[in-house]
Design a protein around this motif. Structure first.
Motif, short mmCIF file in Angstrom:
data_model
loop_
_atom_site.label_atom_id
_atom_site.label_comp_id
_atom_site.label_asym_id
_atom_site.label_seq_id
_atom_site.Cartn_x
_atom_site.Cartn_y
_atom_site.Cartn_z
N ARG A 164 0.82 -1.22 0.00
CA ARG A 164 0.00 0.00 0.00
C ARG A 164 0.85 1.27 0.00
N LEU A 165 2.07 1.19 0.55
CA LEU A 165 2.94 2.36 0.58
C LEU A 165 3.41 2.78 -0.82
N TYR A 166 3.25 1.91 -1.80
CA TYR A 166 3.71 2.19 -3.16
C TYR A 166 2.56 2.55 -4.10
N GLN A 167 1.37 2.74 -3.56
CA GLN A 167 0.20 3.06 -4.37
C GLN A 167 -0.01 4.57 -4.46
N ILE A 168 -0.55 5.01 -5.59
CA ILE A 168 -0.93 6.42 -5.75
C ILE A 168 -2.29 6.59 -5.10
N CYS A 169 -2.42 7.61 -4.28
CA CYS A 169 -3.65 7.85 -3.52
C CYS A 169 -4.69 8.60 -4.35
N ASP A 170 -5.93 8.39 -4.00
CA ASP A 170 -7.05 9.07 -4.63
C ASP A 170 -7.29 10.43 -3.97
N PRO B 199 -1.69 7.59 3.71
CA PRO B 199 -1.43 6.20 3.31
C PRO B 199 -0.56 5.42 4.30
N GLN B 200 0.16 6.12 5.17
CA GLN B 200 0.95 5.41 6.17
C GLN B 200 0.06 4.68 7.18
N LEU B 201 -1.21 5.06 7.23
CA LEU B 201 -2.18 4.34 8.07
C LEU B 201 -3.15 3.55 7.21
N GLY B 202 -2.84 3.40 5.93
CA GLY B 202 -3.70 2.64 5.04
C GLY B 202 -4.91 3.42 4.55
N ILE B 203 -4.93 4.73 4.78
CA ILE B 203 -5.99 5.61 4.27
C ILE B 203 -5.48 6.12 2.93
N HIS C 49 4.68 10.47 -0.36
CA HIS C 49 3.87 9.35 0.13
C HIS C 49 2.56 9.23 -0.64
N LEU C 50 1.97 10.36 -1.02
CA LEU C 50 0.68 10.35 -1.72
C LEU C 50 0.80 9.79 -3.13
N ASP C 51 2.03 9.79 -3.66
CA ASP C 51 2.29 9.24 -4.99
C ASP C 51 2.96 7.87 -4.93
N GLY C 52 3.01 7.27 -3.74
CA GLY C 52 3.61 5.95 -3.59
C GLY C 52 5.12 5.96 -3.67
N ILE C 53 5.73 7.09 -3.35
CA ILE C 53 7.19 7.22 -3.41
C ILE C 53 7.74 7.33 -1.99
N LEU C 54 8.69 6.47 -1.66
CA LEU C 54 9.35 6.52 -0.36
C LEU C 54 10.73 7.14 -0.52
N CYS C 55 11.26 7.71 0.55
CA CYS C 55 12.58 8.34 0.45
C CYS C 55 13.66 7.33 0.06
N THR C 56 13.44 6.04 0.34
CA THR C 56 14.40 5.02 -0.10
C THR C 56 14.54 5.02 -1.62
N MET C 57 13.48 5.41 -2.31
CA MET C 57 13.48 5.45 -3.77
C MET C 57 14.16 6.70 -4.31
#
Length: 162
Positions: A14-20, A57-61, A141-149
Motif C-alpha cells: 500500500r505504501l507504493y500506491q498512488i492515492c485518490d 497512506p501510512q495508516l492505510g488511508i 507518500h501520496l504518490d507511492g514514493i518513499l525516500c528510499t526510492m
C-alpha cells in the motif's frame, strides 16, 4: 487509538500506491482521519523522539491527505506543488514507516504548496529549507514514493538505534 503499530512498514504494498483525491463529500471523514494521524504521530514521538508530519497512506488511508504538527496543526488536503526551486540541498531523511533507517536524499530548497484545508478552503503556502523537505517527503507518500526510492546513491543509507 492509533499507535506506532498501526503505521504501515517498509515493504507493505500500500505504501507504493498512488492515492485518490479527497472528495468534498468526504470532508466529514477528514476529521476522524486527522485524529488517527495525530494519535499515531504522537505515539511515534513518544517512542522514537521524532515526527513533524504523517501521510494518510501510512495508516492505510489511501487518500491525498497529510497532517503536519509544527507551530500549529496543519491539515493538507489534495496538495499540489506548482513550483519548486532549481536549487537543491542534501538531507538525511527519516520516515515513520522505517524509523531506524536514515536515507540521504536531495530535495528542492523551496516550493509553493497549494491545497485545501480542513474547511475545504484553498490555501497557498510558500516554504523553504527543512519545511520544504518535510512537505516533499509527505507529498511523495501520496504518490507511492518513499525516500528510499530517492536515495542519492547506494551508500546513502544509515541505521540508527533508539
Amino acid at each position: 487509538m492509533k499507535t506506532t503499530a498501526d503505521i504501515l512498514k517498509l515493504g507493505d504494498p500500500r505504501l507504493y500506491q498512488i492515492c485518490d483525491p479527497v472528495l468534498e463529500s468526504e470532508l466529514p471523514l477528514v476529521q476522524s482521519w486527522v485524529r488517527e494521524l495525530q494519535e499515531a504521530m504522537l505515539d511515534i514521538r513518544q517512542k522514537y523522539g521524532f515526527g513533524r508530519g504523517i501521510a494518510a497512506p501510512q495508516l492505510g488511508i489511501m487518500k491525498r491527505l497529510f497532517y503536519l504538527d509544527l507551530d500549529r496543526p496543519y491539515t493538507i488536503i489534495n496538495p499540489e506543488i506548482p513550483w519548486s526551486s532549481a536549487e537543491m540541498f542534501e538531507v538525511w531523511d527519516d520516515c515513520m514507516s522505517f524509523p531506524s533507517l536514515l536515507v540521504k536524499v536531495k530535495r528542492h530548497q523551496s516550493l509553493t504548496l497549494e491545497y485545501r484545508d480542513e474547511n475545504w478552503t484553498k490555501q497557498t503556502w510558500k516554504v523553504e529549507n527543512d519545511l520544504s523537505e518535510l512537505i516533499q517527503h509527505e507529498y511523495d507518500h501520496l504518490d507511492g514514493i518513499l525516500c528510499t526510492m530517492r536515495a542519492i546513491d547506494d551508500k546513502s543509507f544509515q541505521y540508527r538505534e533508539f
